[in-house]
Design a protein around this motif. Sequence first.
Motif, PDB file in Angstrom:
ATOM      1  N   ALA A 215       0.866  -1.179   0.000  1.00  0.00           N
ATOM      2  CA  ALA A 215       0.000   0.000   0.000  1.00  0.00           C
ATOM      3  C   ALA A 215       0.904   1.230   0.000  1.00  0.00           C
ATOM      4  O   ALA A 215       1.702   1.420   0.919  1.00  0.00           O
ATOM      5  CB  ALA A 215      -0.900  -0.005   1.232  1.00  0.00           C
ATOM      6  N   ILE A 216       0.789   2.043  -1.036  1.00  0.00           N
ATOM      7  CA  ILE A 216       1.585   3.263  -1.148  1.00  0.00           C
ATOM      8  C   ILE A 216       0.684   4.431  -0.745  1.00  0.00           C
ATOM      9  O   ILE A 216      -0.400   4.602  -1.322  1.00  0.00           O
ATOM     10  CB  ILE A 216       2.130   3.438  -2.582  1.00  0.00           C
ATOM     11  N   PRO A 217       1.103   5.199   0.262  1.00  0.00           N
ATOM     12  CA  PRO A 217       0.268   6.311   0.713  1.00  0.00           C
ATOM     13  C   PRO A 217      -0.134   7.230  -0.445  1.00  0.00           C
ATOM     14  O   PRO A 217       0.684   7.605  -1.276  1.00  0.00           O
ATOM     15  CB  PRO A 217       1.178   7.049   1.704  1.00  0.00           C
ATOM     16  N   GLY A 218      -1.443   7.557  -0.488  1.00  0.00           N
ATOM     17  CA  GLY A 218      -1.961   8.440  -1.528  1.00  0.00           C
ATOM     18  C   GLY A 218      -2.475   7.711  -2.758  1.00  0.00           C
ATOM     19  O   GLY A 218      -2.991   8.338  -3.676  1.00  0.00           O
ATOM     20  N   PHE A 219      -2.344   6.368  -2.790  1.00  0.00           N
ATOM     21  CA  PHE A 219      -2.793   5.579  -3.940  1.00  0.00           C
ATOM     22  C   PHE A 219      -3.786   4.521  -3.464  1.00  0.00           C
ATOM     23  O   PHE A 219      -3.590   3.911  -2.413  1.00  0.00           O
ATOM     24  CB  PHE A 219      -1.606   4.921  -4.642  1.00  0.00           C
ATOM     25  N   THR A 220      -4.829   4.296  -4.242  1.00  0.00           N
ATOM     26  CA  THR A 220      -5.879   3.360  -3.865  1.00  0.00           C
ATOM     27  C   THR A 220      -5.431   1.910  -3.983  1.00  0.00           C
ATOM     28  O   THR A 220      -5.647   1.114  -3.065  1.00  0.00           O
ATOM     29  CB  THR A 220      -7.128   3.579  -4.753  1.00  0.00           C
TER      30      THR A 220
ATOM     31  N   GLY B  49       2.699   5.378  -8.910  1.00  0.00           N
ATOM     32  CA  GLY B  49       2.820   4.668  -7.640  1.00  0.00           C
ATOM     33  C   GLY B  49       4.242   4.241  -7.333  1.00  0.00           C
ATOM     34  O   GLY B  49       4.758   4.490  -6.236  1.00  0.00           O
ATOM     35  N   THR B  50       4.900   3.608  -8.296  1.00  0.00           N
ATOM     36  CA  THR B  50       6.285   3.184  -8.052  1.00  0.00           C
ATOM     37  C   THR B  50       7.235   4.384  -8.039  1.00  0.00           C
ATOM     38  O   THR B  50       8.271   4.337  -7.386  1.00  0.00           O
ATOM     39  CB  THR B  50       6.743   2.124  -9.073  1.00  0.00           C
ATOM     40  N   GLU B  51       6.868   5.456  -8.720  1.00  0.00           N
ATOM     41  CA  GLU B  51       7.653   6.694  -8.618  1.00  0.00           C
ATOM     42  C   GLU B  51       7.600   7.215  -7.183  1.00  0.00           C
ATOM     43  O   GLU B  51       8.625   7.578  -6.600  1.00  0.00           O
ATOM     44  CB  GLU B  51       7.132   7.753  -9.595  1.00  0.00           C
ATOM     45  N   ALA B  52       6.404   7.245  -6.598  1.00  0.00           N
ATOM     46  CA  ALA B  52       6.262   7.691  -5.205  1.00  0.00           C
ATOM     47  C   ALA B  52       7.024   6.751  -4.270  1.00  0.00           C
ATOM     48  O   ALA B  52       7.703   7.209  -3.343  1.00  0.00           O
ATOM     49  CB  ALA B  52       4.786   7.748  -4.819  1.00  0.00           C
TER      50      ALA B  52
ATOM     51  N   THR C 118       7.571   3.693   6.976  1.00  0.00           N
ATOM     52  CA  THR C 118       6.951   2.385   7.178  1.00  0.00           C
ATOM     53  C   THR C 118       5.914   2.181   6.078  1.00  0.00           C
ATOM     54  O   THR C 118       5.334   3.143   5.567  1.00  0.00           O
ATOM     55  CB  THR C 118       6.281   2.276   8.561  1.00  0.00           C
ATOM     56  N   LEU C 119       5.708   0.922   5.719  1.00  0.00           N
ATOM     57  CA  LEU C 119       4.746   0.572   4.677  1.00  0.00           C
ATOM     58  C   LEU C 119       3.802  -0.516   5.167  1.00  0.00           C
ATOM     59  O   LEU C 119       4.216  -1.433   5.886  1.00  0.00           O
ATOM     60  CB  LEU C 119       5.476   0.059   3.428  1.00  0.00           C
ATOM     61  N   ASP C 120       2.552  -0.418   4.768  1.00  0.00           N
ATOM     62  CA  ASP C 120       1.532  -1.431   5.032  1.00  0.00           C
ATOM     63  C   ASP C 120       1.621  -2.440   3.897  1.00  0.00           C
ATOM     64  O   ASP C 120       1.394  -2.098   2.730  1.00  0.00           O
ATOM     65  CB  ASP C 120       0.171  -0.744   5.060  1.00  0.00           C
ATOM     66  N   ILE C 121       1.976  -3.678   4.235  1.00  0.00           N
ATOM     67  CA  ILE C 121       2.241  -4.691   3.209  1.00  0.00           C
ATOM     68  C   ILE C 121       1.481  -5.975   3.511  1.00  0.00           C
ATOM     69  O   ILE C 121       1.420  -6.414   4.666  1.00  0.00           O
ATOM     70  CB  ILE C 121       3.761  -4.979   3.130  1.00  0.00           C
ATOM     71  N   LEU C 122       0.923  -6.576   2.475  1.00  0.00           N
ATOM     72  CA  LEU C 122       0.382  -7.935   2.572  1.00  0.00           C
ATOM     73  C   LEU C 122       1.518  -8.865   2.161  1.00  0.00           C
ATOM     74  O   LEU C 122       1.909  -8.894   0.994  1.00  0.00           O
ATOM     75  CB  LEU C 122      -0.816  -8.124   1.636  1.00  0.00           C
ATOM     76  N   PRO C 123       2.092  -9.636   3.100  1.00  0.00           N
ATOM     77  CA  PRO C 123       3.280 -10.450   2.805  1.00  0.00           C
ATOM     78  C   PRO C 123       2.961 -11.894   2.436  1.00  0.00           C
ATOM     79  O   PRO C 123       1.862 -12.393   2.691  1.00  0.00           O
ATOM     80  CB  PRO C 123       4.034 -10.409   4.134  1.00  0.00           C
TER      81      PRO C 123
END
Length: 127
Positions: free
Chosen positions: A43-48, A73-76, A84-89
């Motif tokens: 989950a990248i902040p600011g992107f759905t 998204g990948t640019e951000a 920190t990032l919210d990730i589904l691992p």
Amino acid sequence: MKPYGPTIYRIVYNRPIGSRTMLMRLAGDTTPFTRPGQFVNIAIPGFTLRRPISVCEYDSVGFTIVYDIVGHGTEALSHMYHDTLDILPGLGNGFDPDKSGENPVLLGGGVGCPPIYLSLIHISEPT
């Protein structure tokens, strides 16, 4: 297999390894990772939408991803450091290194190479 939900990971480093390719190391729980070829959804902040990215390698303290900068998204993501990032691992079935045989052939290209690297490590380990 236990289902894993979103987990918070800390970016250890995020650095360029090519003109539009990044290497990111994240610290946190790696128990969801069980074999090469798995991926995460970030989950990248600011992107759905989350971004699916394959795992290059993991150990007991974190994991590494390699990604290309191909959109907003990948640019951000490429400008994030020590966040920190919210990730589904630990998503996907991955590859079973036990089925590689005596003389495996590993093929990959571009950002398809990172999961191949982990496969090489697993099949190179003495049994």
